[in-house]
Design a protein around this motif. Structure first.
Motif, PDB file in Angstrom:
ATOM      1  N   TRP A  18     -20.060 -13.328   4.669  1.00  0.00           N
ATOM      2  CA  TRP A  18     -20.481 -13.149   6.063  1.00  0.00           C
ATOM      3  C   TRP A  18     -19.260 -13.275   6.963  1.00  0.00           C
ATOM      4  N   GLU A  19     -19.112 -12.309   7.887  1.00  0.00           N
ATOM      5  CA  GLU A  19     -18.014 -12.356   8.871  1.00  0.00           C
ATOM      6  C   GLU A  19     -18.643 -12.550  10.239  1.00  0.00           C
ATOM      7  N   CYS A  20     -18.010 -13.351  11.064  1.00  0.00           N
ATOM      8  CA  CYS A  20     -18.578 -13.496  12.403  1.00  0.00           C
ATOM      9  C   CYS A  20     -18.521 -12.130  13.087  1.00  0.00           C
ATOM     10  N   ASP A  21     -19.565 -11.796  13.859  1.00  0.00           N
ATOM     11  CA  ASP A  21     -19.575 -10.476  14.498  1.00  0.00           C
ATOM     12  C   ASP A  21     -18.819 -10.496  15.806  1.00  0.00           C
ATOM     13  N   GLU A  22     -18.784 -11.650  16.449  1.00  0.00           N
ATOM     14  CA  GLU A  22     -17.900 -11.850  17.600  1.00  0.00           C
ATOM     15  C   GLU A  22     -17.418 -13.288  17.500  1.00  0.00           C
ATOM     16  N   PRO A  23     -16.339 -13.640  18.169  1.00  0.00           N
ATOM     17  CA  PRO A  23     -15.827 -14.993  17.992  1.00  0.00           C
ATOM     18  C   PRO A  23     -16.885 -16.058  18.294  1.00  0.00           C
ATOM     19  N   GLY A  24     -16.860 -17.122  17.501  1.00  0.00           N
ATOM     20  CA  GLY A  24     -17.730 -18.252  17.749  1.00  0.00           C
ATOM     21  C   GLY A  24     -17.198 -19.073  18.907  1.00  0.00           C
ATOM     22  N   GLU A  25     -18.081 -19.915  19.433  1.00  0.00           N
ATOM     23  CA  GLU A  25     -17.693 -20.744  20.566  1.00  0.00           C
ATOM     24  C   GLU A  25     -17.682 -22.204  20.173  1.00  0.00           C
ATOM     25  N   GLY A  26     -16.556 -22.848  20.457  1.00  0.00           N
ATOM     26  CA  GLY A  26     -16.408 -24.271  20.169  1.00  0.00           C
ATOM     27  C   GLY A  26     -16.320 -25.047  21.471  1.00  0.00           C
ATOM     28  N   CYS A  27     -16.938 -26.199  21.475  1.00  0.00           N
ATOM     29  CA  CYS A  27     -16.900 -27.023  22.675  1.00  0.00           C
ATOM     30  C   CYS A  27     -17.142 -28.475  22.289  1.00  0.00           C
ATOM     31  N   PHE A  28     -16.878 -29.345  23.191  1.00  0.00           N
ATOM     32  CA  PHE A  28     -17.195 -30.771  23.056  1.00  0.00           C
ATOM     33  C   PHE A  28     -16.738 -31.389  24.366  1.00  0.00           C
ATOM     34  N   PRO A  29     -17.389 -32.465  24.813  1.00  0.00           N
ATOM     35  CA  PRO A  29     -17.042 -32.981  26.145  1.00  0.00           C
ATOM     36  C   PRO A  29     -15.562 -33.354  26.283  1.00  0.00           C
ATOM     37  N   THR A  30     -14.922 -33.695  25.152  1.00  0.00           N
ATOM     38  CA  THR A  30     -13.559 -34.225  25.202  1.00  0.00           C
ATOM     39  C   THR A  30     -12.478 -33.174  24.928  1.00  0.00           C
ATOM     40  N   ILE A  31     -12.869 -31.908  24.693  1.00  0.00           N
ATOM     41  CA  ILE A  31     -11.850 -30.903  24.338  1.00  0.00           C
ATOM     42  C   ILE A  31     -11.990 -29.666  25.219  1.00  0.00           C
ATOM     43  N   LYS A  32     -10.956 -28.842  25.195  1.00  0.00           N
ATOM     44  CA  LYS A  32     -10.989 -27.581  25.910  1.00  0.00           C
ATOM     45  C   LYS A  32     -11.848 -26.609  25.091  1.00  0.00           C
ATOM     46  N   PRO A  33     -12.788 -25.897  25.695  1.00  0.00           N
ATOM     47  CA  PRO A  33     -13.583 -24.926  24.931  1.00  0.00           C
ATOM     48  C   PRO A  33     -12.661 -23.936  24.229  1.00  0.00           C
ATOM     49  N   PHE A  34     -13.043 -23.471  23.042  1.00  0.00           N
ATOM     50  CA  PHE A  34     -12.180 -22.561  22.290  1.00  0.00           C
ATOM     51  C   PHE A  34     -13.037 -21.509  21.592  1.00  0.00           C
ATOM     52  N   ARG A  35     -12.375 -20.473  21.129  1.00  0.00           N
ATOM     53  CA  ARG A  35     -13.049 -19.410  20.382  1.00  0.00           C
ATOM     54  C   ARG A  35     -12.425 -19.315  18.997  1.00  0.00           C
ATOM     55  N   TYR A  36     -13.245 -18.993  18.014  1.00  0.00           N
ATOM     56  CA  TYR A  36     -12.741 -18.936  16.645  1.00  0.00           C
ATOM     57  C   TYR A  36     -13.468 -17.850  15.869  1.00  0.00           C
ATOM     58  N   THR A  37     -12.821 -17.357  14.813  1.00  0.00           N
ATOM     59  CA  THR A  37     -13.500 -16.453  13.892  1.00  0.00           C
ATOM     60  C   THR A  37     -13.728 -17.224  12.597  1.00  0.00           C
ATOM     61  N   GLU A  38     -14.685 -16.747  11.798  1.00  0.00           N
ATOM     62  CA  GLU A  38     -14.980 -17.479  10.569  1.00  0.00           C
ATOM     63  C   GLU A  38     -15.605 -16.550   9.537  1.00  0.00           C
ATOM     64  N   THR A  39     -15.230 -16.755   8.292  1.00  0.00           N
ATOM     65  CA  THR A  39     -15.816 -16.029   7.154  1.00  0.00           C
ATOM     66  C   THR A  39     -16.487 -17.046   6.241  1.00  0.00           C
ATOM     67  N   LEU A  40     -17.703 -16.728   5.825  1.00  0.00           N
ATOM     68  CA  LEU A  40     -18.445 -17.574   4.899  1.00  0.00           C
ATOM     69  C   LEU A  40     -18.619 -16.833   3.576  1.00  0.00           C
ATOM     70  N   HIS A  41     -18.434 -17.538   2.464  1.00  0.00           N
ATOM     71  CA  HIS A  41     -18.716 -16.982   1.132  1.00  0.00           C
ATOM     72  C   HIS A  41     -19.725 -17.897   0.444  1.00  0.00           C
TER      73      HIS A  41
END
Ligand code: HEM
Length: 162
Positions: A18-41
């Motif tokens: 599985w490949e992400c179709d668009e970048p995932g979104e990462g967040c947490f109150p203590t960090i800067k929001p970020f975007r990432y891609t990911e592959t699952l096998h």
């Protein structure tokens, strides 16, 4: 090809890449929001186990970031599922939960880490995998740390690539 062990037949819908179709979104109150891609096998070798590898990358620089690998088992004759996970951050975990239709709802039951793991330490993880009616797979991860209550960290959707 080896036949899928009947013990994990209810998880057949996960198998493949599985490949992400668009970048995932990462967040947490203590960090800067970020975007990432990911592959699952997800794969198997005929044992009553699904093997998996998740590899995440920075969405812009494409640098490898988070990686996890592990195994999925099911308690016979139940919808109870266990994930046995090792993460490159130095964390190992057991998550358990239930399979209902094509959704897995998991809670960490046990967390351990290397003695020099980066702080803050994660104290609890909740994860949901859901195969949506449009055929996409969605993963959401929430976590609690030393300093924050259970809050969403990750949200991403994948399309099957093989
Ligand atoms: C930050 C845990 C998955 C990217 C963090 C933090 C923790 C954590 C404890 C520090 C939060 C703080 O400083 O208060 C986890 C756990 C994961 C996971 C338990 C899986 C269950 C991922 C994935 C990515 C990712 C898949 C994708 C690239 C980041 C980034 C940060 C971060 C970029 C902020 C910068 C940093 O601290 O490195 N994560 N994470 N994490 N996580 Fe995750």
């Amino acid at each position: 090809a080896v036949e899928l062990n009947p013990a994990v037949l209810p998880l057949e819908w996960l198998l493949g890449t599985w490949e992400c179709d668009e970048p995932g979104e990462g967040c947490f109150p203590t960090i800067k929001p970020f975007r990432y891609t990911e592959t699952l096998h997800f794969s198997h070798v005929g044992q009553p186990v699904i093997n998996f590898m998740f590899n995440a990358f920075h969405a812009e620089s494409k640098k490898p970031l988070h990686r996890e690998c592990g195994f999925i088992r099911m308690q016979p004759a139940t919808n109870r599922v266990a994930f046995i996970i090792a993460q490159n951050s130095g964390l190992v975990e057991i998550e358990e939960g239930e399979l209902t239709a094509q959704q897995l709802t998991l809670q960490s039951r046990s967390l351990a880490r290397i003695s020099f793991a980066k702080k803050p330490h994660v104290q609890q993880i909740c994860r949901v995998f859901q195969l949506r009616p449009d055929g996409k797979l969605e993963q959401t991860v929430s976590m609690a740390t030393d300093s924050q209550p259970l809050t969403q960290h990750l949200q991403i959707t994948y399309r099957r690539s093989s």
